[in-house]
Structure formats: C-alpha cells, structure tokens
Design a protein around this motif. Structure first.
Motif: not given
Length: 559
Positions: A39-51, A212-217, A292-299
């Motif tokens: 529940i307490t999360q640091t930037g190392d564990a979950v990288a903050p989104s810069e977008d 989502r990034d390009n990591s495999p399914d 972060r070069d992730r693929n974004v699908a949005a509305f």
C-alpha cells in the motif's frame, strides 16, 4: 502431384501449422507475474508516469468543443497506494491522478498448480500495463492529486456494492473521483463529481486511457502464426471491431475517430481491459505513445461547461477481467467481439453457444465437448455416410480394380479411362477416402480457436488425470487413443491403389498422434469421440455393402 495426393497432404499441412502454434504457446517465454504492490509505494517499485492525459487535435473541430491543453506531467515519485479488494478484483489505485496501477483476479489462478491470482495490470520492471483516467479541467495543468478517505477498502460479505471516494480541490472546483464496484462484477464505474464554487464557468472533460508496453502476453507466451491477438481494439457504429496492433500505434497509423458510443480496449489471451463511455454521447477515440514509449489506446468524452455554483458528473465504465461474452455484452455493444475466434468465427460462435448451453445442463466442460461432438457428428452424418458408402464399395470391388490395373498397367492413359468408367458404373467416388477428414477440417480449426480463446475452459477439469482442458494431456493418453482409433478406422478403408498413397495412409495415424501430443486436451477429446462414432458408422455401412449381392454382380474375375 495429382489431386488425391494433394488432398491427403492438406490435413497434414494444417495440423503441422497448428502444432507450431501450440508448441510456442506452451514453451514461449513470458515475463514473471509481479507480487501485489504494498500500500505504501515508492518510486522504485512503481515508476511515476511522466505523461499527462492530453487529447490530440480532433479531426473535425466542430465535433468536440473545449480547450485541449498540451501534455502535462505527473509529479511525485513516492505515494501511498489505495487497496481495493472485492470478491473478484484486487486493485491498487494511485492517488496521483487516480489511475489503477495493479489489478489481480482472485477467481483466476496464475497457473493450474499455483494459488497465486492472475495479474492483469501491473506497473513494474517486468510489465507496465495500467488503466488511466483523468479530468481535463480548464485552467489546470498536470494530474490531480487526490486524498482518499481510507487507504484500504474491502467489499464485506454482507454487501453487494462498494464505493471508493477520493477528493481534491482544483481552482475553486470541488472534485470527487468515485470508483463503484459491484459483487461478482469485473466492471468498475469511474466517475468525477464536480461542484464549481467559483464565479466563472469552467469546462471539464473525462479521458480514459489504457497504457501498455510491448512485453509478451503472460497467458500465451510468444507464439507464431495463428496466435491469440495482443494489441488494441476500437469499436464505433461504423466499425464494430477494429484491431490496431502495437506496431501501428508506434508508427502513428491510427486516425482519430469521432463516434457516438463505442469502446476502446487492449486485448490479450483470455483477458481484456476496456473503457466503455456513455453510449449516448459523442466521443473521440485515439491511439498514441507516451513518454515511457508505452502504447496508449484512449478515448475522450465531450467537454461540458460547468456554470458558476453548478454541478456535473462525468464518467465511464472500465472492464478488467476475463473475456466472458455474457458479461461483456452487458457493458457495451460489440464488446463480446474481443473473444476473437479467427476467420472461422461463423462456425466457432454457434459451436461455443451450443457448448455453453450443454454445459448449463451438464456442468462439466469435458462432457459438454463429448455431447457437442455427438451433435456435430449427427449433423454431418449424411455426408459421412455418403463417403463411407463409396469407400465400402471400393473395398468390396478391390479385386476388380486390381485386375484392371494389371490388365492396362503398361498403358496408363487407357487404365485411367477404364478406371473412370468403372467408378461411374459402380457409383464410386475415388476421393471418398479423403472426404471425411477434409469435411472435419473447418470444424476442427473452428474448435481449435474456440478452445484457444474460451477462458471458460482455462483450468477447467474433465475427469481423472485431465484437469485442464485448455492444455495438453500430461500423460499423452488421449493422443494415443486417438492414434489407435485412427488405425482401426483405417482398417475399414480400402487400400489405395497408388503405392505412394498407401504409404501416406499407413503413416497418418502415427503422424496425427505426434501432432496431437501438444494439442489442448479438449480438442483431442473431440477427435477421439468423433473417431469412435465414425468407426461405428463406417462398420455398419461396410457390413451392409459387403452383404449386398447386387454390388459387383457383374464383376469379372479373370483378365
């Protein structure tokens, strides 16, 4: 190569192709599943989104009003995540923006022998896949930082509904971001409740993104050929189901679309994440990449003007869970199309509908496949009977065919002419031996896709050693039974006059057995049951033809 040899090779080619697919699904490499973040999360564990949640320029300016600011930046690298746990969802929400950065599904295990839940969303080194939602508020730059009432929420056993509220104040506007959960539901209602305390009107807009990034399914690994789709999909009234793969997103090949209703999703094997806005409003759909070069699908929903001292509610529904058609049909029109049965969908869809109805009665997917096989066999019974009659005639008239071969062996053209006359006289189809297999191939491929895509069969037991119908038989007993049944069936067939064809036919049970070693157990069950019923049908027809004195009555016995 003549037609008969070609027809014999078609099922072998199809099976070889499917074998490559199945091999890669079993042994492809996938990223390991992350643990649930603390529940307490640091930037190392979950990288903050810069977008931020900026919206691209609309293709038709008049379709969507309101200001569209430039991309903004998420700030803060250390924050306290909010845990939300229901009977079917285990989520972590980042108060910086209110994004869902982790989602596990307790009702779906990571693997058959694991007690860990399957993780759909996560933002870790192994995989970055999050569901973002934001409020584009006039005069405000950056993500909104919310203050939750609590840091952990649980759906109590005596409750059917859970609301999670987070609050903020932005430029005189009171903002409540609310997540609403229902028991036994993978749908989450995400809404902004706004109250303008200022003296001037202000515009607001809801934005939903899947990044989502390009990591495999993780559910199917790296596959070749007929693999399960991993990528984005959009739906509008003009295009019910449009796939946009990650490569197209990276290359900017998706054109922005205005549409009433619709939805946007990211699809993988067995599971889907989708934003479904209000079906009565005009929405802008787009695809892009973030910092972060992730693929974004949005509305983005339409801008709404909030008068001074006025109130408004903006929202959409987020579905994150298994690809269960009945559940998704209730979320938005055509969302059930994310269960992609491939190019033979027109066969696979009714087959699955019937399989599901049978399961409602029997309660076991394995026995449901058995009954479905019997039903398919009943439908194909007349066609199979015609083929078996032709083969039985060839078997009985084999001596005459051999006599003609010996009589005209040196004159192949004359022999072919006499053989064709003989076939016409005795009502024999020389391709009848291939027909039963060829007729089954479309159904076989449709069933392959149905079993591949149906999450209902994932980890579904049959009986005894078969505890997962979507995986191969761990002891290879079913493929061996299938090969043995093919051998018995082959004994009822006439020996092909061509030595090359005879060798191929003798090899088929061995080759098919090898192919089926890695196929899903549910598919092998279909083939075994189909073979057994075919043997019974062919045996009865063969005995009847052999005991019919009118067949081959004028057959010569000497050259």
């Amino acid at each position: 190569m003549d037609v008969k040899r070609l027809l014999l090779l078609i099922p072998l080619a199809v099976l070889a192709y499917l074998l490559i697919v199945q091999w890669n699904q079993d042994y492809g490499q996938a990223a390991p599943e992350p643990d649930a973040p603390a529940i307490t999360q640091t930037g190392d564990a979950v990288a903050p989104s810069e977008d931020g949640l900026a919206v691209p320029a609309a293709p038709r300016a008049e379709a969507i009003d309101g200001e569209m600011p430039e991309a903004t930046t998420e700030r803060g690298s250390s924050r306290e995540l909010i845990a939300v746990i229901t009977d079917v969802l285990d989520l972590r929400i980042d108060p910086q923006g209110g994004d869902i950065v982790y989602a596990a599904l307790p009702q779906h295990r990571l693997s058959l022998d694991s007690e860990r839940p399957f993780v759909l969303l996560s933002d870790s080194q192994g995989r970055s896949y999050v569901a973002k939602s934001g409020l584009q508020l006039e005069g405000h730059q950056g993500r909104i930082h919310f203050t939750p009432e609590e840091t952990e929420y649980r759906l109590a056993e005596d409750e059917d509904r859970l609301e999670v509220d987070m609050r903020a104040e932005v430029n005189g506007v009171e903002v409540i971001k609310r997540f609403t959960f229902e028991r036994d539901s993978y749908a989450v209602d995400v809404s902004y409740h706004l109250a303008n305390q200022g003296e001037t009107p202000i515009s607001a807009r809801f934005i939903g993104q899947l990044a989502r990034d390009n990591s495999p399914d993780p559910t199917s690994g790296v596959a070749m050929g007929m693999k399960s789709y991993l990528g984005a999909a959009f739906s509008t009234p003009e295009s019910r189901y449009e796939k946009v793969d990650f490569e197209d997103i990276q290359n900017g090949n998706f054109a922005n679309q205005d549409a009433q209703g619709g939805w946007v999703a990211i699809i993988q094997h067995y599971f889907v994440t989708a934003w479904a806005p209000d079906q009565e409003q005009q929405n802008l759909y787009y695809a892009t990449t973030d910092s972060r070069d992730r693929n974004v699908a949005a509305f983005a929903g339409p801008s709404q003007t909030l008068a001074s001292q006025g109130e408004a509610t903006l929202g959409a529904t987020l579905y994150l869970g298994p690809k269960v058609q009945e559940r998704m049909e209730a979320i938005a029109p055509n969302l059930e199309l994310t269960v992609d049965f491939g190019w033979l969908w027109f066969l696979a869809n009714p087959l699955f509908w019937l399989l599901d109805k049978i399961h409602d009665v029997l309660g076991n997917w394995g026995w449901s496949i058995v009954v479905l096989t019997l039903f398919v066999k009943l439908v194909m019974w007349p066609l199979s009977a015609k083929a078996y009659k032709s083969m039985a005639r060839m078997r009985k008239l084999g001596p005459e065919m051999q006599r003609l071969k010996e009589l005209y062996g040196d004159d192949r053209q004359k022999m072919s002419q006499e053989m064709m006359k003989f076939y016409q006289k005795e009502k024999i189809n020389p391709l009848g031996g291939c027909l039963p297999i060829l007729v089954q191939m479309p159904v076989f491929i449709a069933l392959y896709w149905m079993l591949l895509e149906s999450v209902e069969l994932r980890h579904a037991p049959f009986m005894f050693w078969i505890q997962d119908l979507s995986m191969k038989d761990p002891f290879f007993i079913l493929p061996i039974l299938m090969g043995a049944s093919m051998f018995v069936q082959q004994m009822l067939n006439p020996a092909p006059p061509d030595p090359m064809q005879a060798k191929i036919m003798k090899m088929l049970p061995i080759v098919f057995t090898f192919f089926f070693l890695w196929f899903p157990a549910g598919l092998v069950i279909y083939w075994v049951v189909n073979n057994i019923t075919s043997i019974a049908q062919q045996y009865v027809i063969t005995r009847k033809i052999e005991n019919d004195p009118s067949i081959g009555k004028g057959m010569k016995t000497k050259g």
